[in-house]
Write an enzyme that holds these catalytic residues in place. Structure first.
Site, PDB file in Angstrom:
ATOM      1  N   ASN A 148       0.937  -1.322   0.043  1.00  0.00           N
ATOM      2  CA  ASN A 148       0.146   0.002   0.103  1.00  0.00           C
ATOM      3  C   ASN A 148       0.943   1.105   0.034  1.00  0.00           C
ATOM      4  OD1 ASN A 148       0.768  -0.862   2.688  1.00  0.00           O
ATOM      5  ND2 ASN A 148      -1.144   0.210   3.580  1.00  0.00           N
ATOM      6  N   GLU A 246       3.680  -4.577  12.706  1.00  0.00           N
ATOM      7  CA  GLU A 246       2.597  -3.285  12.317  1.00  0.00           C
ATOM      8  C   GLU A 246       1.319  -4.065  11.328  1.00  0.00           C
ATOM      9  OE1 GLU A 246       2.577  -0.572  13.697  1.00  0.00           O
ATOM     10  OE2 GLU A 246       4.621  -0.396  14.441  1.00  0.00           O
ATOM     11  N   CYS A 280      -3.437   1.517   6.541  1.00  0.00           N
ATOM     12  CA  CYS A 280      -3.960   0.504   7.770  1.00  0.00           C
ATOM     13  C   CYS A 280      -4.622   1.512   8.815  1.00  0.00           C
ATOM     14  CB  CYS A 280      -2.729  -0.016   8.592  1.00  0.00           C
ATOM     15  SG  CYS A 280      -1.212   1.155   8.627  1.00  0.00           S
ATOM     16  N   GLU A 459       7.216   1.818  16.438  1.00  0.00           N
ATOM     17  CA  GLU A 459       8.260   2.286  15.555  1.00  0.00           C
ATOM     18  C   GLU A 459       8.380   3.816  15.450  1.00  0.00           C
ATOM     19  OE1 GLU A 459       7.444   0.468  11.741  1.00  0.00           O
ATOM     20  OE2 GLU A 459       8.510  -1.356  12.229  1.00  0.00           O
TER      21      GLU A 459
HETATM   22  O1  TXE Z   1      -0.672  -8.605   2.987  1.00  0.00           O
HETATM   23  P1  TXE Z   1       0.483  -9.706   3.480  1.00  0.00           P
HETATM   24  P2  TXE Z   1      -1.540  -8.648   1.494  1.00  0.00           P
HETATM   25  C1  TXE Z   1      -4.102  -6.376   5.273  1.00  0.00           C
HETATM   26  C2  TXE Z   1      -5.249  -5.922   4.090  1.00  0.00           C
HETATM   27  C3  TXE Z   1      -4.935  -6.880   3.151  1.00  0.00           C
HETATM   28  C4  TXE Z   1      -4.407  -7.848   3.563  1.00  0.00           C
HETATM   29  C5  TXE Z   1      -3.605  -8.725   2.881  1.00  0.00           C
HETATM   30  O2  TXE Z   1      -6.530  -6.246   5.082  1.00  0.00           O
HETATM   31  O3  TXE Z   1      -6.127  -7.128   2.676  1.00  0.00           O
HETATM   32  O4  TXE Z   1      -3.764  -7.446   4.939  1.00  0.00           O
HETATM   33  O5  TXE Z   1      -2.834  -7.980   2.208  1.00  0.00           O
HETATM   34  C6  TXE Z   1       4.829 -10.987   2.866  1.00  0.00           C
HETATM   35  N1  TXE Z   1       5.941 -15.206   5.626  1.00  0.00           N
HETATM   36  N2  TXE Z   1      -2.802  -5.349   5.021  1.00  0.00           N
HETATM   37  O6  TXE Z   1      -1.810  -9.836   1.304  1.00  0.00           O
HETATM   38  O7  TXE Z   1       0.137 -11.039   2.657  1.00  0.00           O
HETATM   39  C7  TXE Z   1       4.358 -10.472   1.365  1.00  0.00           C
HETATM   40  O8  TXE Z   1       5.007 -10.896   0.709  1.00  0.00           O
HETATM   41  C8  TXE Z   1       6.583 -13.807   5.381  1.00  0.00           C
HETATM   42  C9  TXE Z   1      -2.769  -4.408   5.696  1.00  0.00           C
HETATM   43  O9  TXE Z   1      -0.790  -8.039   0.587  1.00  0.00           O
HETATM   44  O10 TXE Z   1       0.424  -9.496   4.905  1.00  0.00           O
HETATM   45  C10 TXE Z   1       4.245  -8.844   1.596  1.00  0.00           C
HETATM   46  O11 TXE Z   1       5.661  -8.408   1.441  1.00  0.00           O
HETATM   47  N3  TXE Z   1       6.259 -12.754   4.615  1.00  0.00           N
HETATM   48  C11 TXE Z   1      -1.525  -3.554   5.651  1.00  0.00           C
HETATM   49  C12 TXE Z   1       4.173  -8.550   3.154  1.00  0.00           C
HETATM   50  O12 TXE Z   1       4.168  -9.880   3.864  1.00  0.00           O
HETATM   51  C13 TXE Z   1       5.022 -13.065   4.233  1.00  0.00           C
HETATM   52  C14 TXE Z   1      -0.849  -3.529   4.455  1.00  0.00           C
HETATM   53  C15 TXE Z   1       2.562  -8.194   3.458  1.00  0.00           C
HETATM   54  O13 TXE Z   1       1.755  -9.154   2.569  1.00  0.00           O
HETATM   55  C16 TXE Z   1       4.266 -14.195   4.151  1.00  0.00           C
HETATM   56  C17 TXE Z   1      -0.993  -4.467   3.715  1.00  0.00           C
HETATM   57  C18 TXE Z   1       4.962 -15.257   5.007  1.00  0.00           C
HETATM   58  N4  TXE Z   1       4.271 -16.290   5.166  1.00  0.00           N
HETATM   59  C19 TXE Z   1      -2.192  -5.414   3.879  1.00  0.00           C
HETATM   60  N5  TXE Z   1       3.270 -13.951   3.539  1.00  0.00           N
HETATM   61  C20 TXE Z   1      -1.039  -2.562   6.796  1.00  0.00           C
HETATM   62  N6  TXE Z   1      -1.095  -2.909   7.960  1.00  0.00           N
HETATM   63  O14 TXE Z   1      -0.641  -1.546   6.353  1.00  0.00           O
HETATM   64  C21 TXE Z   1       3.311 -12.630   2.886  1.00  0.00           C
HETATM   65  N7  TXE Z   1       4.362 -12.120   3.281  1.00  0.00           N
END
Ligand code: TXE
Length: 480
Positions: A148, A246, A280, A459
């Protein structure tokens, strides 16, 4: 275009020569191929970083800060290129990338360069001994970041990590990989020691998972979804790695009848829909005092209707595309749940008509939904899109109860001209952050983070410096 991993200052293909497509979500067109890295790539990056750590950790803090300042200056020189890449990868309006994402990344490097220049540690005198505390870098740290705010969040972690003498292996989101690669280029261009900033592209489970699990990684700073955060914690905890998580949010914007009406409508709309609601911190639950509920909701709907949605590269665009078609599907399923639960879609809820160029993109109109129970799915789960729910309330107690009635606890905003009430109620909110009469007003020194399912740790400013270092106390006996 082909993106590479950056390992030890060199552009590298993934060992297994597997690749992923990076798609522009506004058009559906392919932008580039990126490495689909695995354990062996992670292993190589950690090894290169360990070598670099020997040099970087021994440099004076001032010298490290000078490198970070050079990185900031070089991003600034290439600012337009960074903004274009961010907008193309993510679908966000380029105006937002120009005004927020990239300037904030520059500010992050400058801020933490300054912070480490002015950092100091404690000294505790005893009658017969002197205690002093030093801060040591941890070693190689893993930074896992979402799609994002790609460069904004990566720099928010990389700058303090490097400032404190650590070296980095970054795993950016596979959906928005380009600015991480550009940042790696910048490190090379400014002559930073090779291997202090490594980038591994790939999927979360295949590249992120091995990074979290790697014994050479001493700490993980993760921003992303709550369920991914739980997986990261499960892997890292048995190895006693430092963890900063976070995670998601379902933040309330609480509007009282004594608010400055026009400013509040503008502020609450921005909080709901900035970055297509994919922040977020977005205020996706709007709680409005019943005295002004109808008037406020009308004004909010009117504003949402007028938002300019379309070509992310056009200057006047306010809303761009969502991150992907899959993500749009998830958001639309929440709109369906809301309708099934008796909600009234006051505006949006559907896809806009787009011109030929954007017809395959992930577009969705800004959506406002009313008449829902406060406990329904759309009102309590993180949708992470341009969808806001509105609920009326009658008393302060009720507003706080609704605001706190979710499993998340990241942020809230409160809109009122009653200063006493603002102070009193802020403290009652179960969130890491509260904004009063504003939203996303950030000072980089303050603690940033959430409670409950929104994460662990803080952070920002000295909190980041502390996370990315280990304190050691030395007690020197002075004699009788
Ligand atoms: O996030 P992911 P996604 C929320 C939001 C969204 C949902 C899923 O609700 O719809 O999360 O989004 C890496 N081990 N937020 O699928 O999967 C992944 O490659 C290690 C909130 O994009 O959590 C990416 O680099 N790493 C949010 C990062 O984690 C892993 C922002 C985030 O991906 C992993 C984004 C694993 N097993 C989404 N699986 C906020 N808080 O700002 C994935 N990743």
């Amino acid at each position: 275009m082909q993106l590479f991993n950056m390992i030890g200052g060199e552009q590298m293909m993934p060992r297994e020569m597997r690749f992923l497509e990076n798609i522009n979500p506004a058009t559906g067109q392919r932008i580039s191929h990126i490495p689909r890295s695995g354990l062996s790539d992670v292993d190589e990056a950690v090894g290169a970083a360990q070598v670099a750590f020997q040099v970087w950790s021994r440099m004076a803090p001032n010298a490290r800060a000078d490198v970070l300042d050079k990185v900031a200056n070089r991003i600034e020189e290439r600012q337009e290129e960074f903004a274009l890449a961010e907008s193309r990868d993510n679908g966000k309006p380029i105006s937002l990338a120009r005004q927020v994402d990239i300037p904030r990344a520059i500010a992050n490097f400058r801020f933490f360069a300054g912070a480490v220049r002015h950092d100091s540690t404690g000294c505790h005198m005893m009658a017969d001994a002197l205690n002093y505390t030093i801060r040591k870098p941890l070693g190689v740290v893993g930074l896992i970041t979402p799609w994002n705010l790609p460069l904004y969040l990566l720099s928010w972690k990389a700058a303090p990590a490097l400032a404190m003498g650590n070296v980095v292996v970054a795993k950016p989101s596979e959906m928005t990989p380009t600015t991480a690669s550009l940042l790696a280029e910048v490190f090379t261009e400014v002559g930073a020691p090779k291997g202090i900033f490594n980038v591994i592209h790939g999927l979360g489970a295949e590249a992120g998972g091995p990074l979290v699990d790697h014994p050479g990684i001493k700490a993980i700073s993760f921003t992303g979804g709550t369920s991914t955060g739980a997986t990261v914690a499960q892997t890292a905890a048995p190895q006693f790695k430092k963890l900063s998580l976070e995670l998601g949010g379902k933040n309330a914007s609480i509007v009282f009848d004594d608010c400055d009406f026009e400013k509040t409508v503008a502020g609450v709309t921005r909080a709901a829909f900035l970055n297509q609601g994919q922040v977020c911190l977005c205020g996706s639950r709007i709680l409005v005092h019943r005295k002004v509920y109808l008037r406020f909701v009308d004004a909010l709907v009117e504003r949402a209707r007028k938002m300019v949605i379309g070509d992310p590269f056009a200057e006047g665009t306010e809303l761009g595309a969502l991150i992907s078609l899959e993500h749009r599907q998830k958001i639309e399923s929440y709109i369906d749940y809301a309708v099934t639960d008796g909600g009234s879609v006051l505006t949006g809820g559907s896809r806009p008509m787009m011109s030929e160029e954007f017809v395959h993109g992930a577009w969705l109109k800004p959506t406002v939904i009313a008449d829902l129970d406060v406990e329904c799915r759309a009102s309590t789960e993180e949708i992470f899109g341009p969808v806001a729910v509105v609920h009326p309330f009658d008393t302060e107690e009720e507003a706080i109860e609704i605001a706190n009635g979710v499993e998340y606890g990241l942020a809230a905003s409160m809109w009122t001209s009653n200063v006493t009430r603002a102070h009193r109620l802020s403290a009652q909110l179960d969130t890491g952050m509260v904004w009063v009469n504003t939203w996303l007003h950030r000072d980089l020194r303050v603690p940033f983070g959430g409670v409950k399912n929104s994460g662990v740790g803080r952070e920002g400013g000295r909190f980041s410096l502390e996370f990315f270092s280990e304190q050691q106390n030395i007690c020197v006996y002075l004699g009788e």
